[in-house]
Enzyme design. Structure first.
Site, short mmCIF file in Angstrom:
data_model
loop_
_atom_site.label_atom_id
_atom_site.label_comp_id
_atom_site.label_asym_id
_atom_site.label_seq_id
_atom_site.Cartn_x
_atom_site.Cartn_y
_atom_site.Cartn_z
N LYS A 1 0.87 -1.18 0.00
CA LYS A 1 0.00 0.00 0.00
C LYS A 1 0.90 1.23 0.00
O LYS A 1 1.45 1.62 1.02
CB LYS A 1 -0.92 0.06 1.22
N GLU B 1 9.82 1.97 10.73
CA GLU B 1 10.86 2.94 10.33
C GLU B 1 10.18 4.30 10.41
O GLU B 1 9.35 4.64 9.55
CB GLU B 1 11.32 2.67 8.90
N CYS C 1 13.63 11.64 6.27
CA CYS C 1 13.51 11.26 7.68
C CYS C 1 14.79 11.52 8.46
O CYS C 1 14.76 11.89 9.61
CB CYS C 1 13.13 9.79 7.77
N GLU D 1 9.30 17.20 14.22
CA GLU D 1 9.73 16.99 12.83
C GLU D 1 8.95 17.96 11.93
O GLU D 1 7.73 17.82 11.78
CB GLU D 1 9.45 15.54 12.42
P1 NAP Z 1 2.42 8.51 7.43
O1 NAP Z 1 1.34 9.52 7.33
O2 NAP Z 1 2.63 7.91 8.76
O3 NAP Z 1 2.06 7.37 6.36
C1 NAP Z 1 2.91 6.29 6.01
C2 NAP Z 1 2.08 5.21 5.31
O4 NAP Z 1 1.25 4.54 6.27
C3 NAP Z 1 1.11 5.75 4.27
O5 NAP Z 1 0.95 4.77 3.26
C4 NAP Z 1 -0.16 5.96 5.06
O6 NAP Z 1 -1.32 5.98 4.25
C5 NAP Z 1 -0.13 4.76 6.00
N1 NAP Z 1 -0.76 5.03 7.29
C6 NAP Z 1 -0.64 6.15 8.04
N2 NAP Z 1 -1.33 6.03 9.19
C7 NAP Z 1 -1.89 4.80 9.17
C8 NAP Z 1 -2.73 4.09 10.07
N3 NAP Z 1 -3.12 4.61 11.23
N4 NAP Z 1 -3.15 2.85 9.73
C9 NAP Z 1 -2.75 2.30 8.56
N5 NAP Z 1 -1.96 2.93 7.66
C10 NAP Z 1 -1.53 4.16 7.97
O7 NAP Z 1 3.81 9.10 6.92
P2 NAP Z 1 4.07 10.00 5.65
O8 NAP Z 1 3.57 11.39 5.91
O9 NAP Z 1 3.60 9.30 4.43
O10 NAP Z 1 5.67 10.01 5.58
C11 NAP Z 1 6.47 10.93 6.25
C12 NAP Z 1 7.02 10.34 7.53
O11 NAP Z 1 7.75 9.15 7.23
C13 NAP Z 1 8.00 11.24 8.25
O12 NAP Z 1 7.73 11.19 9.62
C14 NAP Z 1 9.36 10.61 7.95
O13 NAP Z 1 10.34 10.88 8.91
C15 NAP Z 1 9.00 9.16 7.92
N6 NAP Z 1 9.98 8.36 7.17
C16 NAP Z 1 10.79 7.51 7.86
C17 NAP Z 1 11.75 6.78 7.19
C18 NAP Z 1 12.67 5.83 7.92
O14 NAP Z 1 13.27 4.98 7.26
N7 NAP Z 1 12.80 5.92 9.23
C19 NAP Z 1 11.87 6.90 5.81
C20 NAP Z 1 11.01 7.77 5.13
C21 NAP Z 1 10.06 8.50 5.83
P3 NAP Z 1 -1.88 7.31 3.56
O15 NAP Z 1 -1.77 7.05 2.11
O16 NAP Z 1 -3.28 7.44 4.02
O17 NAP Z 1 -1.05 8.46 4.00
#
Ligand code: NAP
Length: 467
Positions: A168, A243, A277, A374
């Site tokens: 997804k 992650e 990130c 962040e």
């Molecule tokens: P996000 O909002 O948490 O979403 C990540 C993925 O999970 C998306 O596909 C999202 O779907 C889904 N998702 C979110 N909440 C969910 C829930 N409660 N239940 C099921 N699925 C859920 O993050 P983002 O805004 O896309 O990405 C940015 C974040 O990712 C930043 O905090 C960044 O630091 C972090 N990041 C971390 C790494 C690492 O390796 N540590 C790498 C890259 C990014 P939707 O399509 O609905 O959004």
């Protein structure tokens, strides 16, 4: 294809009309609409994946590598197209898209194939053998900021290790996932081994995280999203890899090569418009060198040209969308309220569209929201410290623990590095490679991606005595 879903080895017309628009952040045009997969469709995909698992698990690793070779060869022949798609849905500059988002992660695939080829699938001991088996049905939830890379880091080791995969992608950047799926389909992976389920986290993600046939949920995204997913998955004792976010420090010590330290810090904090990130978004500097460093940083920030991502001379593109821009602007208000001093950039009052210039604040209190939360935009916070112990304290004074950098004389720099609670640390001109483990501590999550360490979450151990 972007109007279909992919499961059971075929592209399917969606069963419902619910769609998600994809916007080009540079032009604000709607460039595509993808179906929002329904619970019914996610269930069908999971069932087809579970049915495909036994045969895929038994498929010799050489055959899995052969299929992966066909897949990566197709992607390699489409590099420009992949970069074009990433630029259009993410807004990242075209040079960065091709070199880092595409080529960087294609190299990961070839590296993972070598790992699978040489992996010790069976360890033989006196009287028993330890087998490394695939975990099973793997759900991959990925973010928008590295839309190809985050997918590759999960699906490639998972498939090579004999797992079946349901992806997804983020609803904001699903288009490159379609290109990846097209290549999977053309490479000839067996039906059910891979599924693409675009949609909303709260819908598709939740079904994947709770379905009894899913064995492992690997999530990359925000700490908030990750904890929600982990809570859902734990009721069914699923394996979870998280992650998550970061607020990583770059520490400049006395005696550091300032040119190198500032170049590497600014490169990392402004990379991908600050939407990385592991961005070095906090710069910790000796109090008595603060002015010198501030001055140098303001000179160097001019190198980070921002604007149209299709212009090859541009290094910083627009933010990913309206929500991201609102978030960054909110932190500009917070900065004012908290008394941080705007050093350079930040001419946000006149910013058009989703553009926001590289910006540096100084005299930032390490416990302020600006330094603790962040922002996910091109914003650097400078905070002074008194001595090395103080630098270590400030570096660790965060809920996150993803990454960090230290610049200075070797002995001091390694002392700081060894005391930092973070998963990925760079000292001076150390080169980060994709073969090393990438991942965090504390609220930055658990689990690792990349190289052998990113392979191991996708296998589990079985010991058989009497052999
Ligand atoms: P996000 O909002 O948490 O979403 C990540 C993925 O999970 C998306 O596909 C999202 O779907 C889904 N998702 C979110 N909440 C969910 C829930 N409660 N239940 C099921 N699925 C859920 O993050 P983002 O805004 O896309 O990405 C940015 C974040 O990712 C930043 O905090 C960044 O630091 C972090 N990041 C971390 C790494 C690492 O390796 N540590 C790498 C890259 C990014 P939707 O399509 O609905 O959004």
């Amino acid at each position: 294809m972007t109007n279909k879903l992919y499961y059971n080895g075929q592209w399917h017309e969606p069963l419902h009309q619910d769609k998600i628009d994809v916007e080009n952040p540079a032009t604000r045009e709607i460039i595509a609409s993808v179906p929002a997969a329904s619970k019914e469709e996610v269930n069908l995909a999971i069932e087809s994946a579970a049915a495909a698992l036994p045969a895929w698990r038994e498929t010799p690793v050489e055959k899995r590598i052969e299929l992966m070779d066909s897949f990566v060869t197709l992607l390699e022949s489409r590099q420009e197209k992949l970069a074009e798609v990433i630029v259009s849905e993410l807004g990242t500059p075209v040079r960065l898209a091709l070199n880092m988002h595409v080529r960087g992660y294609l190299a990961n695939i070839r590296n993972d194939m070598e790992i699978a080829r040489n992996y010790p699938w069976v360890d033989v001991y006196d009287g028993y053998k330890v087998y490394k088996e695939s975990v099973g049905v793997v759900a991959c939830l990925t973010p928008w900021n590295y839309p190809m890379g985050q997918v590759i880091l999960k699906i490639v080791p998972a498939l090579l290790a004999g797992n079946v995969v349901l992806l997804k992608p983020s609803q904001k950047t699903p288009l490159v996932a379609y290109e990846i799926t097209k290549a999977i389909d053309e490479a000839g992976f067996p039906p059910g081994v891979f599924s693409l389920l675009p949609g909303r986290g709260a819908e598709v993600g939740n079904v994947l995280a709770t379905h009894p046939l899913v064995d492992l949920v690997t999530f990359t995204g925000s700490t908030k999203g990750g904890t929600e997913v982990a809570k859902l998955a734990q009721d069914d004792v699923k394996r979870v890899v998280l992650e998550l976010g970061g607020k990583s420090p770059s520490v400049i010590l006395k005696g550091a090569d300032l040119e190198l330290a500032l170049k590497r810090t600014l490169d990392k904090v402004f990379l991908n418009t600050g939407q990385t990130c592991s961005a070095f978004s906090r710069l910790l500097v000796p109090a008595d060198m603060k002015e010198e460093i501030e001055q140098l940083a303001c000179e160097k920030i001019k190198d980070y040209t921002y604007g149209d991502p299709l212009d090859e001379s541009i290094r910083v593109g627009p933010l990913n969308g309206a929500a991201q821009k609102e978030k960054v602007l909110k932190y500009m208000d917070i900065a004012k309220e908290e008394g941080a001093r705007l050093l350079c950039g930040g001419d946000y009052d006149n910013a058009q569209g989703y553009y926001f210039p590289p910006t540096i604040f100084t005299d930032v209190d390490n416990l302020s929201r600006l330094a603790q939360e962040e922002i996910f935009g091109p914003v650097l916070c400078i905070t002074p410290f008194e001595d090395i112990e103080d630098a270590i304290r400030l570096a660790n004074e965060t809920v996150y623990g993803l990454s960090g950098a230290v610049f200075g004389p070797e002995k001091d720099a390694f002392k700081v590095a060894s005391n930092m609670r973070a998963g990925v640390i760079v000292v001076n001109d150390g080169k980060q490679t994709t073969a090393g483990p990438f991942g965090g501590m504390k609220h930055s999550g658990y689990g690792r991606e990349g190289g052998i360490y990113g392979f191991e979450p996708f296998v589990e151990l079985k010991v058989v005595y009497g052999e």
